[in-house]
Design a protein around this motif. Sequence first.
Motif, PDB file in Angstrom:
ATOM      1  N   UNK B  84       0.883  -1.260  -0.034  1.00 13.08           N
ATOM      2  CA  UNK B  84       0.141  -0.036  -0.130  1.00 13.08           C
ATOM      3  C   UNK B  84       0.867   1.199   0.229  1.00 13.08           C
ATOM      4  N   UNK B  85       1.914   1.095   0.777  1.00  6.45           N
ATOM      5  CA  UNK B  85       2.861   2.223   0.816  1.00  6.45           C
ATOM      6  C   UNK B  85       3.288   2.630  -0.460  1.00  6.45           C
ATOM      7  N   UNK B  86       3.821   1.491  -1.401  1.00  3.33           N
ATOM      8  CA  UNK B  86       4.157   1.672  -2.485  1.00  3.33           C
ATOM      9  C   UNK B  86       3.179   2.031  -3.758  1.00  3.33           C
ATOM     10  N   UNK B  87       2.125   1.485  -3.480  1.00  2.00           N
ATOM     11  CA  UNK B  87       0.832   1.989  -4.317  1.00  2.00           C
ATOM     12  C   UNK B  87       0.837   3.658  -4.089  1.00  2.00           C
ATOM     13  N   UNK B  90       3.598   5.475  -5.676  1.00  3.54           N
ATOM     14  CA  UNK B  90       3.485   5.417  -7.067  1.00  3.54           C
ATOM     15  C   UNK B  90       2.248   6.413  -7.667  1.00  3.54           C
ATOM     16  N   UNK B  91       1.432   6.535  -6.937  1.00  7.52           N
ATOM     17  CA  UNK B  91       0.336   7.276  -7.332  1.00  7.52           C
ATOM     18  C   UNK B  91       0.817   8.865  -7.233  1.00  7.52           C
ATOM     19  N   UNK B  94       3.579   9.301 -10.020  1.00  5.48           N
ATOM     20  CA  UNK B  94       2.895   9.469 -11.362  1.00  5.48           C
ATOM     21  C   UNK B  94       1.967  10.976 -11.293  1.00  5.48           C
ATOM     22  N   UNK B  95       1.299  11.049 -10.573  1.00  3.50           N
ATOM     23  CA  UNK B  95       0.448  12.328 -10.752  1.00  3.50           C
ATOM     24  C   UNK B  95       1.293  13.385 -10.756  1.00  3.50           C
ATOM     25  N   UNK B  96       2.261  13.648 -10.024  1.00  2.23           N
ATOM     26  CA  UNK B  96       2.994  14.761  -9.855  1.00  2.23           C
ATOM     27  C   UNK B  96       3.796  15.049 -11.074  1.00  2.23           C
ATOM     28  N   UNK B  97       4.379  13.849 -11.523  1.00  2.03           N
ATOM     29  CA  UNK B  97       5.487  14.034 -12.769  1.00  2.03           C
ATOM     30  C   UNK B  97       4.493  14.392 -13.874  1.00  2.03           C
ATOM     31  N   UNK B  98       3.525  13.605 -14.109  1.00  2.00           N
ATOM     32  CA  UNK B  98       2.576  14.017 -15.064  1.00  2.00           C
ATOM     33  C   UNK B  98       1.994  15.154 -15.261  1.00  2.00           C
TER      34      UNK B  98
END
Lengths: 435, 311, 275
Positions: B84-87, B90-91, B94-98
């Motif tokens: 869950x921490x990894x999830x 990742x979120x 992904x959201x910040x970079x995108x």
Amino acid sequence: MKRTIILLLLILLLALPAQAQDVTISIGSETGVHADALIANAERCAMEVGVAYEAHQLPPGEWINSILPTEAAVRSGLYDIAYIPISKIPQFVAAEYLLPLEDFDIEALDPDDLAFFNLTEYEGKHWLVPWLNEYQGILYRTDLLNDADEQAAFMEEYGYALAAPRSRQQYFDQVAHFHRPDEGFYGNIAYGLRAGWINILHEALHFMHGVDIADNDTLEVNVNTEAGRAVLADMEMLYGMADPASFTAGWVEGNANFTAGRDYSLVTWNSVLLYGNDPETSAVAGNIGFQLLPLPDDEIEEPKGFLSQWGPALSSTSENPDKAFEMLVCLTNTESGVLGVTETTLGNSPARISVLQDERAQARFPWLGDIAAGIQGLNIISTPSIPEWGSMVRGDVLPRNLSIFISGESTVEETAATIEAEILQILRDGGYIEE
Amino acid sequence: MQTGASPKMTLPHVGVLNPLRGSQRVKYWLALPAFVFIIIGIIYPTGYLLYNSMTNWSLTRLDLGQTFIGLDNYVKLLADERFYSSLGITATFTIATTSIQTVLGVSLALLLNRNIRGEGLVRTLLLIPWLVAPFISGFNFRFMMAPNIGVIAQMLDALGLDVITKTSILGSPKTALGALILVHVWNGVPGTMLVVTGGLKTIPEEIYLAARVDGADRLQLLRYITLPLVRYAILISAFLTTLFIFKAFEMIFIMTGGGPGDSTEVLAVYQYWVGIRTLNIGYGSSIAVVQLLVAFIVSIVYARLMFNEAE
Amino acid sequence: MDRNTSRANYLLTYAIWLFLLVVFLFPIYWLIVSSFKTEGQQFAIPPIWFPAPATLENYINLFSDAKVINSLKNSLLIAGITLVAVAALGIPAAYSMARFRVGGSFMMLVIFTARLLPPVAYIIPLFAIARGFNLYDKGGTLVALYTFFSLPLAIWMLVGFISTIPDEIEDAAMIDGASRLGVIWHVVLPLIRPGLASVTIFMLLSSWNEFALAVTLTARHARTLPVTMYTFVTNQNIAWGELSAAGVLSATPIVIAGLLVQKHLVMGLVAGSGK
């Protein structure tokens, strides 16, 4: 007619070398200083044994962590000889991927000349021929150690003479003495990147406390004990007096900072000496001392140290195991060992005592003599020889939790408890201990 | 995305050979090799992955073999805090970079779309970060950001910001993820800029002229004409960025290995750590399957958005 | 665009450009100067901004290393053949999808999925297959795999480009008696040339820089440049000079390719992304 003759000649030409060397011995290894030194002898040995050889050298992390395990699972017969560390012996023996040296004329290896050959024993048999013996120890700056002003100041502050660190307390005093962050100079540098290197200090400190991380026979884990927690507290203290580069340092950065002359000491493998003393790349060449891991403050009966041992092993998938063994004998004999030290770009930290004592080898690396002398009384500590210890405990549990710990995200107690719990879980899952 | 007219053709039959009848079958033959290739290439590894994820296969313990254990790995995964921490990481990643990459990429595209001399050259030079192998860039940044010896650290130091270098950019859980996001933006922004520039070039000059005649100012042009017209291009680039960043691995692995602690352990790194480093193929595969599922859902959402946009 | 842009405005624009270039290209600059430094200069404090005299040692070492030369050759061949294979499979398929909607949106989704597979999924089965069928350490194996991994994106981009060609142009050619393949070759391809340029760059990017598959499936003969570069990394602390030189070396062809098609690159994506 003419065409037929040419054709025949061609066939003969092709057949001749094929006949002479109808056996090809394939050696799989990583790329890197010591594997390069081993492979450097392959051509000569292939000639001596009368075989052809093929060397597959792969990037280090990939070789031992994914490619060889995959080959062991698939058993496609890719390698006759595989270059592996002792920590992986249980894993590959469990997979029935290795042949015991006892199946061959083991005396041909001159086993008495191989330092710590006993460590390659598992389930009563020997599985690899030691080629590289790397000892854990402390690299420190001899120029600073021998500086008269420093010696006087140290004497005044600590009440005893500044000399090579022979105990844990002496080492810590020296780190504290030389730690001068305002001047951009630090007491020590450690590896802190979340990868295997981070384990070095943790393991070394266990040995400086005179304890095993886990007992090889009973598998009792010594992490969440008084000694285990003291090790973590020590680690915290050393990182507190460490070069800030420590927190992201992998092998490259750690060694680069030390050899750039920014730090007093570094707990690491003695192979750093191979290039740390090279004046072309090191600002502190000639000023590096090496001390095998010092003893704990309270005298204990058996001095302990830690050793990384690598060497070639025979694959059970080999079609020509006898030729492969002959090749193995040649690759690891004294002559090959000396050439591995003298004739390669960076040299090797040899496992054979006769090589350590060899004049030609010592002419290149004078510290080989110190090691030959130092290892006489050394009791090498062993980590539990179960397959899970190499890949799961040292590969995942320790680096990850130690990384959390040194970044200040967890306390000594939490870290000790978590590491212990995770190791016990692995031991339970593996069926080594009761639920 | 597909705007081509439907293939209904009302052409007279010409000549002895009927090209249209031929084309009815030929259209399948044209697509067949690629389709077969792609479908085999998907089914085989996915099937193998699914099967592995339901076994206890571990290359650490090859002696135990490979036993079918049903959904056990998934049950374990659902209770795995690290997952869950990894999830979550990742979120965030992904959201910040995108979003940063998209905003920055669109701004760069707009900035470099004013027909000023030299624009093309600048745009071309800005493409270079995108063309360098990620693992080289990973090492480059790791060394540049290293405290003391790293050039970035030394520059920050010179600016009097030694707070940052003392704690080490990649060595502190507070800054490591941020640094990775910036490095990925640096690497990917040229791609976004390129796609959006492509979109900008399709806008006919006349629209702007007409709008200006109506008295629109620059901001209004941007808000009511430019941005709506390149929306589709932005969406495509955001989609490609999301997919790419979601499975990003190399630069993260090289720069932090997932650390310090767990602070940069995205799913791809976690999966590597379990599946390859500790050789637990069974459990690693179940993480991969979940990762695949999440990515699939995300791409369906994007596909919907894009189809709506295209209609 | 803006006729009233004053001189000051220009200056401001150029200042912004300069700032952008410095920020974006500094890491590249640093990579390049690193490749011209001796090992002792790499991590010097204060940093050496411009090594004088620059050393060519790293490049000399690279070019005198038979392994580097061999893997460079392999990489060029593998990337080149992959490109041809992707074109041969992808263009007809994209044409068929764009023109006749063969496969429909289902196939489009399948194609996306292909891009999402994580490496742990295929490394072991591929290794087993490669060894079983004597495909290990063969360049062709990598070509086949790279083709598979590149094909989805290529088809997706190509469908976009081909959709922009009016049906009427092709129909006219068909009436003149051309076959479908003839139409693709003589009519479609010339019209989507800019699009092909950008597809080419995307394809090169994915096959030229690929590491995970290459390290699993090659040993000596078919080893590609990224794998060889990787072997400079972990074993000693002095490899950054050679590694950065190898990085510059490996980036050069693709940067040149990018610069050559730069104009098309932008134009190409116009067609692909525009409505």
